[in-house]
Design an enzyme around this catalytic site. Sequence first.
Site, short mmCIF file in Angstrom:
data_model
loop_
_atom_site.label_atom_id
_atom_site.label_comp_id
_atom_site.label_asym_id
_atom_site.label_seq_id
_atom_site.Cartn_x
_atom_site.Cartn_y
_atom_site.Cartn_z
N GLY D 146 -7.24 -2.82 -1.83
CA GLY D 146 -7.36 -3.00 -0.39
C GLY D 146 -6.51 -4.17 0.07
N CYS D 147 -6.19 -4.18 1.35
CA CYS D 147 -5.27 -5.19 1.86
C CYS D 147 -5.88 -6.59 1.77
CB CYS D 147 -4.87 -4.86 3.30
SG CYS D 147 -6.24 -4.49 4.41
N TYR D 148 -7.13 -6.75 2.25
CA TYR D 148 -7.79 -8.05 2.15
C TYR D 148 -8.00 -8.45 0.69
CZ TYR D 148 -9.19 -8.14 7.14
OH TYR D 148 -9.23 -8.18 8.51
#
Lengths: 343, 343, 343, 343
Positions: D146-148
């Site tokens: 995921g990006c975060y």
Amino acid sequence: MKVAVLGASGYGSAELIRLLENHPHVEIEALISSSQEGEGLMNVYPHLSHINRTLEKWDVEQLSSRVDAVFFAAPAGVSSQLLPEVVERGLIAIDLAGDFRLTPEEYRVWYGKEPAMNSWISKAVYGLSEWNREEIKTARLLTNPGCYATATLLGLLPLAKAGAIAKGPLIIDGKSGVSGAGRGLQTNRLFSEVEGNLFPYKVAEHQHTPEIEHYLERMGGASHVVTFTPQIVPMSRGILATIYAPVEAGWTTHQLREAVATTYHEHPFIRLCERGRWPRTKDVTGSNFCDLQVKVDERTGMIITAVAIDNLMKGAAGQAVQNLNIIMGWQETMGLKMLPLYP
Amino acid sequence: MKVAVLGASGYGSAELIRLLENHPHVEIEALISSSQEGEGLMNVYPHLSHINRTLEKWDVEQLSSRVDAVFFAAPAGVSSQLLPEVVERGLIAIDLAGDFRLTPEEYRVWYGKEPAMNSWISKAVYGLSEWNREEIKTARLLTNPGCYATATLLGLLPLAKAGAIAKGPLIIDGKSGVSGAGRGLQTNRLFSEVEGNLFPYKVAEHQHTPEIEHYLERMGGASHVVTFTPQIVPMSRGILATIYAPVEAGWTTHQLREAVATTYHEHPFIRLCERGRWPRTKDVTGSNFCDLQVKVDERTGMIITAVAIDNLMKGAAGQAVQNLNIIMGWQETMGLKMLPLYP
Amino acid sequence: MKVAVLGASGYGSAELIRLLENHPHVEIEALISSSQEGEGLMNVYPHLSHINRTLEKWDVEQLSSRVDAVFFAAPAGVSSQLLPEVVERGLIAIDLAGDFRLTPEEYRVWYGKEPAMNSWISKAVYGLSEWNREEIKTARLLTNPGCYATATLLGLLPLAKAGAIAKGPLIIDGKSGVSGAGRGLQTNRLFSEVEGNLFPYKVAEHQHTPEIEHYLERMGGASHVVTFTPQIVPMSRGILATIYAPVEAGWTTHQLREAVATTYHEHPFIRLCERGRWPRTKDVTGSNFCDLQVKVDERTGMIITAVAIDNLMKGAAGQAVQNLNIIMGWQETMGLKMLPLYP
Amino acid sequence: MKVAVLGASGYGSAELIRLLENHPHVEIEALISSSQEGEGLMNVYPHLSHINRTLEKWDVEQLSSRVDAVFFAAPAGVSSQLLPEVVERGLIAIDLAGDFRLTPEEYRVWYGKEPAMNSWISKAVYGLSEWNREEIKTARLLTNPGCYATATLLGLLPLAKAGAIAKGPLIIDGKSGVSGAGRGLQTNRLFSEVEGNLFPYKVAEHQHTPEIEHYLERMGGASHVVTFTPQIVPMSRGILATIYAPVEAGWTTHQLREAVATTYHEHPFIRLCERGRWPRTKDVTGSNFCDLQVKVDERTGMIITAVAIDNLMKGAAGQAVQNLNIIMGWQETMGLKMLPLYP
């Protein structure tokens, strides 16, 4: 004075609420929304979370005993249906949509919808406040001008009246912040699509075109066809209309500025920029001001005039309140004295 | 091939670095900056922090033994001084400023500075890649077109060539992202001043005006005066030129589109939008594409054409690299194949 | 009541002018600017072009006969010099800078400048309106809280007072629109640099850190060191403080919300968001509202509270006017009833 | 190598197309979209108008004879259904959604959907490229982080590995551009709602929380619960994760920087900022870089580390291509060498 606002989930209504809540003589009695009836205002507009109020459904019978005026801030095609019975019941109706601005034929062509009945259209008073004050004073059905039309007419009318516009192409290059397109869900209004983006739409097909032509002739006595290109700009608010027209022989920048200055001398919302300074949309944000400038390009014989307004204020809700003030005989600036928000 | 970039602290240079670092045949040998000599590149441009390089001072003697070409990306008035000795030493010079685009008289009037020597100006080849390829192939002094001029000429030239533009007002309403104004410190370029703001500047006084007239005549065989209004838009990159001209009798939208499509048939960077779709600046961001559309407004007899480019790419660094490719006989798209960054 | 505003070319002053021009009991008598003395206001702020007024130089002698109060909206280090003689002459002084908020030692460390005299600092009343009303009523030297400190203290104080914050790390992650950095010319405030950009600055070194610790202890009775990271966000206005603290055993989200609701029950500018809704900076733009929310993360035992204010309103000019209202015994919301500008 | 991209109408796919079109070893054979099957790519993404291609429906049978790998860039819940049969047919599957990152129990809790079969989840290789290269080399089912989680883990893992993080609250304050929320139509993603707005969402409830905890333990050997608050920022692209953790006794800023520098010494996409400079999202826009900085706040005993990535690049499509490169044994930076777009 008690009023209702219809179309309460849109941006025009949010702006009307902002203005009317602080208007000394007006109280909002009802907020009406067909799409979000029963919803709390704070859920529709969290920035108004301290106002405890529920959106209502349309009920003209019941409404007519509660309010003295109704603002219609719904998409085109709604007020043509609902507004007449409001006026018939003796209320003041102020329509922010375009349903009563054009002849039925024009409306059918440019809006692609069924028009209102002509008998009602002919009763409507065009609310370009600075140019139609006498008629507005006695209006019961006021049709508020379109945002682009407001900017364009405020810029063009003094020049047309003065006879400074020669025959030839009349070009309006319009730029608008995206709030003008409303709160409806469309991919091309998403932040990621609009940020860093600038693009024309409805080129030569925008419904404010006949409105401009119509009232330029009616109020300015000048018959022109106009070429109008609207464009979306990556900002929330603001309209800038850049207008090009051939200059009649003999007119100078100085004389055009004089004509504009004289015309608007006693109109508190119109600000002619100092020579050399041009209107900027941010200079009017959140206010009812209209900033303008005009110049003759001596090389080409063209007049260039630029006009900036806040599309939700002078281009919609602000002018609507200004018109209510005129109808009611109140001071024209009542509830509209806020300065622009800057930065 | 080794090159130098002068004016290395500006946005045009930053874009040149982005392109040249990934160009298969080019190596950046020197970055030159008079204002920030001795500074590390990463301090000037933290987004390039992985590149360990120091800005150098200008030394043509020493440079001529290190590089084969020099890109001048400095403000107007610098290359007129420094560029001739670069060419005299046998290097290729590509100038992104306007010092070699106009006659000395035009330059003096519109730039308000002393022009370069006429003998040098007459040697310069105008780098509108799609329209001047043959001359560009042998250029040693290439003057890269201005950003507004690029957009305007790419839109107008096919129509002018085809004879579709009638006599009468030729209007260019230009809109540019603020990076076009450079990285210099001015209050009206601060974020808080530009955000939500849209405004004209240099109205009928912008220095790209004579450039457009000059090359419209030279390359399109059409002599017109143009009324040009540039405007700043709250975005970093992108130019949209909306152009209005009276149509010659008999031309339809379909025919104009055909003329444009035929003209650019084999030019990979020019994209004619499908009928009904208009150019958007974000569709070309970060790429060398130029998107355009054209339409006749039958009601008014006006041609409306809109052209979108990235001002730092096709409007500056991208076209400069395209021109280097042409000069060197490389594939025109070399190092320029990146797709637009979206969103 | 007549007032002067010093530092008239900055954003804080522009906001004070917006508020004071519409305040029913206040008249702006003088606008003072050392850097732009003699300049017309409309040249400094074109959005105020209808106000015909010239910026003056500082002359305390002459000023003391013209006004009753002075707002100091200059950078740090100015009011420490100029303010005392204003108070000595019997005027009310409201300082928007940080010169009188800290002890001399703290000031020297965190501001890196020479502090004001301690005797004056000790006379200053801290203007966190909701928490210090009694003292404010009699203030002659009012020091208006910093923008980040206002947001943070309004969020933390009810929790600290209630005893809900356990020992352990107290983290403040602050985000601010770029107007908070002022109107000074710096490359990293240009539109092209800020747009699409988000970055920390002065990490663990921001001067509001000791202010938060100082008044958290003084008003909340809680001694904590705070870890504070401010960050610039690509927007003009608005602060969001996201605050993390270990929860004292037994406290639930419901109880914390009750504590906050009770604390601010009679404070019209503080709005506790409904459960499940979080503050958004745009919901307070242009208004003096402070929106907040609080929650216990049961998994981790941490309180998360978020607070949104408009940095130029509740974070500066708005709270300053609120404090003037309290000092003068006027209604606290006078001149501050405007709703947020949305969108 | 021929590949297919599923979910072709979303932003992640648009970014994959940008990368894969210029990848020297990859050819896009099919673009698949369930919602817009049969639509031309240029209608979905006008910025790709020069690519003549139609979105296809999902047909695994037919696809398996055409391509060697499939990128899944669809919303959560799609790949859990469609991906297994892709792997069963011997293709490489790279999933950008979260369906194979968590245990079924975690997925059910945090995503609120039915998880994929555990047997498939256990086959998935976590594609945090810099930390799992050996496993990635032989992956057939790669689950892209995921990006975060990417930003957070890249910042935390070197510190956790080094043993520098003490017990106590571990806080992640995440900020993301709005493209991270996808292209779906929601009111709170409209330009007028996001511009000038900053707000938390899914506070302590975001589905990347367990992913961070899970892989921090697996790869960093450190068991922590994390308090995570994501926030939307008015920009299209970019993530900044600001991370707070108590420092283990004895660690200084210098030592932490050394630990980070050593860890990433040979990783070309990770850039440790010079001391005193902090990551900015715009410095990585459009690139696969990850910029980071770390500091000990000596006053409070807290580590502060900030990490910036482009959410669509290192946070999604860029890392996915990086992982494909690793799987195929190509140079890790292949097709990913583009510099950030600035400004």
